[in-house]
Design a protein around this motif. Structure first.
Motif, PDB file in Angstrom:
ATOM      1  N   ILE A 224       0.914  -1.172   0.018  1.00 43.67           N
ATOM      2  CA  ILE A 224       0.161   0.272  -0.164  1.00 43.67           C
ATOM      3  C   ILE A 224       0.729   1.543  -0.585  1.00 43.67           C
ATOM      4  N   ASN A 225       0.245   2.182  -0.773  1.00 40.12           N
ATOM      5  CA  ASN A 225       0.919   3.072  -0.643  1.00 40.12           C
ATOM      6  C   ASN A 225       0.427   4.689  -0.193  1.00 40.12           C
ATOM      7  N   ILE A 226       0.962   4.893   0.749  1.00 41.18           N
ATOM      8  CA  ILE A 226       0.518   6.249   2.144  1.00 41.18           C
ATOM      9  C   ILE A 226       0.895   7.060   1.217  1.00 41.18           C
ATOM     10  N   PRO A 227       0.554   8.641   0.974  1.00 40.28           N
ATOM     11  CA  PRO A 227       0.917   9.450  -0.032  1.00 40.28           C
ATOM     12  C   PRO A 227       1.370  10.673   1.747  1.00 40.28           C
ATOM     13  N   GLU A 228       2.022  11.974   1.219  1.00 40.63           N
ATOM     14  CA  GLU A 228       2.922  12.406   1.907  1.00 40.63           C
ATOM     15  C   GLU A 228       2.077  13.202   2.560  1.00 40.63           C
ATOM     16  N   SER A 229       1.236  13.453   2.393  1.00 37.62           N
ATOM     17  CA  SER A 229       0.015  14.324   3.096  1.00 37.62           C
ATOM     18  C   SER A 229      -0.590  13.928   4.634  1.00 37.62           C
ATOM     19  N   VAL A 230      -0.597  12.444   4.824  1.00 36.41           N
ATOM     20  CA  VAL A 230      -1.001  11.660   6.138  1.00 36.41           C
ATOM     21  C   VAL A 230       0.166  11.902   6.830  1.00 36.41           C
ATOM     22  N   THR A 231      -0.697  12.959   7.734  1.00 32.79           N
ATOM     23  CA  THR A 231       0.065  12.876   8.913  1.00 32.79           C
ATOM     24  C   THR A 231      -0.196  12.432  10.240  1.00 32.79           C
ATOM     25  N   SER A 232      -1.098  11.109  10.443  1.00 29.49           N
ATOM     26  CA  SER A 232      -0.969  10.890  11.621  1.00 29.49           C
ATOM     27  C   SER A 232      -2.127   8.731  10.852  1.00 29.49           C
ATOM     28  N   ILE A 233      -0.782   8.141  11.249  1.00 32.31           N
ATOM     29  CA  ILE A 233      -1.633   6.523  10.874  1.00 32.31           C
ATOM     30  C   ILE A 233      -2.140   6.821  12.981  1.00 32.31           C
ATOM     31  N   ALA A 234      -3.367   5.869  12.492  1.00 35.36           N
ATOM     32  CA  ALA A 234      -3.737   5.791  14.796  1.00 35.36           C
ATOM     33  C   ALA A 234      -3.581   3.792  14.709  1.00 35.36           C
ATOM     34  N   GLY A 235      -3.221   3.887  15.765  1.00 38.07           N
ATOM     35  CA  GLY A 235      -2.989   2.554  16.644  1.00 38.07           C
ATOM     36  C   GLY A 235      -3.943   1.553  16.023  1.00 38.07           C
ATOM     37  N   GLU A 236      -3.023  -0.072  15.069  1.00 38.70           N
ATOM     38  CA  GLU A 236      -3.283  -1.135  14.581  1.00 38.70           C
ATOM     39  C   GLU A 236      -3.800  -1.348  13.522  1.00 38.70           C
ATOM     40  N   ALA A 237      -3.888   0.194  12.782  1.00 36.28           N
ATOM     41  CA  ALA A 237      -4.394   0.981  11.264  1.00 36.28           C
ATOM     42  C   ALA A 237      -3.913  -0.068  10.090  1.00 36.28           C
ATOM     43  N   PHE A 238      -2.897  -1.237  11.076  1.00 34.71           N
ATOM     44  CA  PHE A 238      -2.366  -2.196   9.411  1.00 34.71           C
ATOM     45  C   PHE A 238      -2.047  -3.425  10.085  1.00 34.71           C
ATOM     46  N   GLY A 239      -2.598  -3.140  11.393  1.00 38.18           N
ATOM     47  CA  GLY A 239      -2.125  -4.635  12.411  1.00 38.18           C
ATOM     48  C   GLY A 239      -2.852  -5.839  11.840  1.00 38.18           C
ATOM     49  N   ASN A 240      -1.956  -7.472  11.425  1.00 37.18           N
ATOM     50  CA  ASN A 240      -2.660  -8.139  11.078  1.00 37.18           C
ATOM     51  C   ASN A 240      -2.992  -8.672  10.394  1.00 37.18           C
ATOM     52  N   CYS A 241      -1.899  -7.118   8.942  1.00 38.48           N
ATOM     53  CA  CYS A 241      -2.213  -7.532   7.603  1.00 38.48           C
ATOM     54  C   CYS A 241      -1.124  -8.499   6.937  1.00 38.48           C
ATOM     55  N   SER A 242      -1.097  -9.697   7.486  1.00 42.06           N
ATOM     56  CA  SER A 242      -0.420 -11.072   7.504  1.00 42.06           C
ATOM     57  C   SER A 242       0.854 -11.019   6.083  1.00 42.06           C
ATOM     58  N   ASN A 243       0.022 -10.309   5.026  1.00 42.40           N
ATOM     59  CA  ASN A 243       0.581 -10.610   3.371  1.00 42.40           C
ATOM     60  C   ASN A 243       0.689  -9.354   3.040  1.00 42.40           C
ATOM     61  N   THR A 245       3.960  -6.650   2.558  1.00 44.37           N
ATOM     62  CA  THR A 245       5.613  -7.233   2.568  1.00 44.37           C
ATOM     63  C   THR A 245       5.998  -5.486   2.742  1.00 44.37           C
ATOM     64  N   SER A 246       5.986  -4.934   1.949  1.00 46.10           N
ATOM     65  CA  SER A 246       5.687  -3.267   2.106  1.00 46.10           C
ATOM     66  C   SER A 246       4.990  -2.327   2.154  1.00 46.10           C
ATOM     67  N   ILE A 247       5.781  -1.547   2.801  1.00 48.68           N
ATOM     68  CA  ILE A 247       4.628  -0.234   3.194  1.00 48.68           C
ATOM     69  C   ILE A 247       5.479   0.943   3.294  1.00 48.68           C
ATOM     70  N   ASN A 248       5.695   2.235   3.134  1.00 41.26           N
ATOM     71  CA  ASN A 248       5.945   3.280   3.375  1.00 41.26           C
ATOM     72  C   ASN A 248       5.326   4.454   4.242  1.00 41.26           C
ATOM     73  N   ILE A 249       6.217   4.945   4.914  1.00 45.09           N
ATOM     74  CA  ILE A 249       5.364   5.892   6.279  1.00 45.09           C
ATOM     75  C   ILE A 249       5.602   7.440   6.256  1.00 45.09           C
ATOM     76  N   PRO A 250       5.059   7.873   5.618  1.00 47.38           N
ATOM     77  CA  PRO A 250       5.227   9.257   5.480  1.00 47.38           C
ATOM     78  C   PRO A 250       6.413  10.236   6.324  1.00 47.38           C
ATOM     79  N   GLY A 251       6.609  10.818   5.503  1.00 51.50           N
ATOM     80  CA  GLY A 251       7.660  11.610   6.745  1.00 51.50           C
ATOM     81  C   GLY A 251       7.589  13.132   7.741  1.00 51.50           C
ATOM     82  N   ARG A 252       5.562  13.063   7.222  1.00 50.86           N
ATOM     83  CA  ARG A 252       5.083  13.647   8.163  1.00 50.86           C
ATOM     84  C   ARG A 252       4.633  13.382   8.985  1.00 50.86           C
TER      85      ARG A 252
END
Length: 420
Positions: A224-243, A245-252
């Motif tokens: 999943i590609n998370i755009p740089e516009s995202v400033t907050s990712i809350a708890g368990e947002a991607f919890g147990n996405c067991s497959n 393989t990669s994810i970017n965390i925006p710089g903000r």
């Protein structure tokens, strides 16, 4: 002295109307405008009396009066488990709260283009609803609207929609793809939770917030590609996405909350931006495929079991001169035994007296001066390949990179760079 004369509006009036062999009840909305909406049988305490195929007419009569039907009222068809299809007329502008809640055998419904809002729980538990076309002009999708629609495989959200409610697609287990239109600013609590057939999703640049459990248990999601516009990712947002393989965390992003990536067992690498100051409890717990992690120097807190059960973790990079004090449960015993901890000279000195760093059996002093910036002879305009610090390819240019440390290969030259 004369008293104030008060006037009260007449109470809403209900009436029934038979159409194509079905009796549907209606409530007058505006007597002067001659508009009405459907309602449940006001004379019955029993839910779910309407069955079969139903067509709602555009106009109904009550005595000598003719009323235009403009809305499907709240709970009109609540628990009508024998209802199989519904045809709505042009002129409908809204579908209200719980209108078709738990119509478990409803397989199809047409929604006219004039509908601009669909209320909370409108199609909750319509487990046999396989497809639905949302109308152009729709502006909002209510909370829990398609919760438990297990056969809903795909849906197109109109560009006019600006808000999607909490748990809107919760447990839509057959949903494999969905578009999120530009204009949506947040993905709320549990919006796509338990959508375990969802393989891909595009998040637009307009989104600034991803709520808790938003994609939890999306077990078929691989990237999943998370755009740089995202400033907050809350708890368990991607919890147990067991497959995943990669994810970017925006710089903000400045904080990784509790359990955000817990149980992402296929995640092999992740880049934590330099601006992150805290990592919550269990944030990466159970990321058993994670082989290396770079911890930014600005981190002030790391929560309990943040990196526990990460059995493949073999490299930890942390260059703070004075490592923060944590607790022994941040990493697992296996990581302490097998992983190499890379630290600055001062970091190595302080690590001997501070938890959890003193528990690492292998600590290597590393000179970070070589990754403070791009080397003078590095050509920013020439073709290159960019890798994460753990060696996973992330792109073919420096454009759009989040803050962090990368390995860049250009011809025969390989360079570590730091993106601020």
């Amino acid at each position: 002295m004369l008293g104030t004369i008060l006037s009260f509006p007449a109470f809403a009036r209900d009436f029934s109307y038979d159409y194509k062999g079905k009796t549907i009840y209606y409530t007058v909305i505006d007597e002067e405008a001659k508009t009405c909406k459907t309602t449940r049988n006001p004379n019955s305490t029993t839910w779910g009396l309407t069955s079969g195929d139903v067509e709602i007419p555009s106009k109904v009569t009550d005595g000598n009066e003719i009323y235009k039907v403009t809305a499907i009222g709240a709970s009109t068809f609540y628990r009508c488990s024998s209802l199989t299809s519904v045809t709505l007329p042009e002129g409908i502008t809204s579908i209200d709260y719980s209108a078709f809640n738990q119509c478990s055998n409803l397989t199809s419904i047409n929604i006219p283009n004039g509908v601009t809002s669909i209320g909370e729980q409108a199609f909750w538990g319509c487990e046999n609803l396989a497809s639905i076309i949302l109308p152009e002009g729709l502006t909002s999708i209510g909370n829990n609207i398609f919760l438990g629609c297990e056969k809903l495989a795909s849906i197109t959200i109109p560009e006019t929609v600006t808000s999607i409610g909490q748990a809107a697609f919760y447990e839509c287990k057959s949903l494999n793809s969905v578009n999120i239109p530009d204009g949506i600013t947040s993905i709320d609590w549990a919006t796509f939770c338990h959508c375990n057939s969802l393989t891909s999703i595009t998040i637009p640049e307009s989104v600034t917030k991803i709520g808790s459990e938003a994609f939890e248990y999306c077990s078929s999601l691989t990237s999943i590609n998370i755009p740089e516009s995202v400033t907050s990712i809350a708890g368990e947002a991607f919890g147990n996405c067991s497959n995943l393989t990669s994810i970017n965390i925006p710089g903000r992003i400045t904080k990784i909350y509790d359990g955000t990536f817990q149980g992402c067992s296929s995640l092999t690498s992740i880049n934590i931006p330099e601006g992150v100051t805290s990592i919550g409890n269990n944030a990466f717990q159970g990321c058993s495929g994670l082989t290396s992690i770079y911890i930014p120097e600005g981190i002030t807190t790391i929560g309990d079991e943040a990196f526990s059960e990460c059995g493949a973790l073999n490299s930890v990079y942390y260059f703070a001169d004075r490592p923060i004090e944590g607790n022994a449960n941040i990493f697992s015993a296996e990581t302490y035994e097998n992983a190499i901890l890379y630290m600055s000279e001062d970091g190595v000195i302080f690590s001997s007296i501070r938890e959890p760093w003193k528990n690492f059996k292998k600590i290597v002093e590393s000179d970070k001066s070589g990754i403070d910036g791009i080397e003078a002879d590095f050509d920013e305009n020439a073709p290159c390949v960019v890798y994460s610090i753990s060696g996973v390819k992330v792109g073919d240019s420096l454009d759009g990179l989040a803050s962090g440390i990368y390995i860049v290969r250009q011809g025969n030259k390989t360079t570590k760079i730091s993106v601020k």
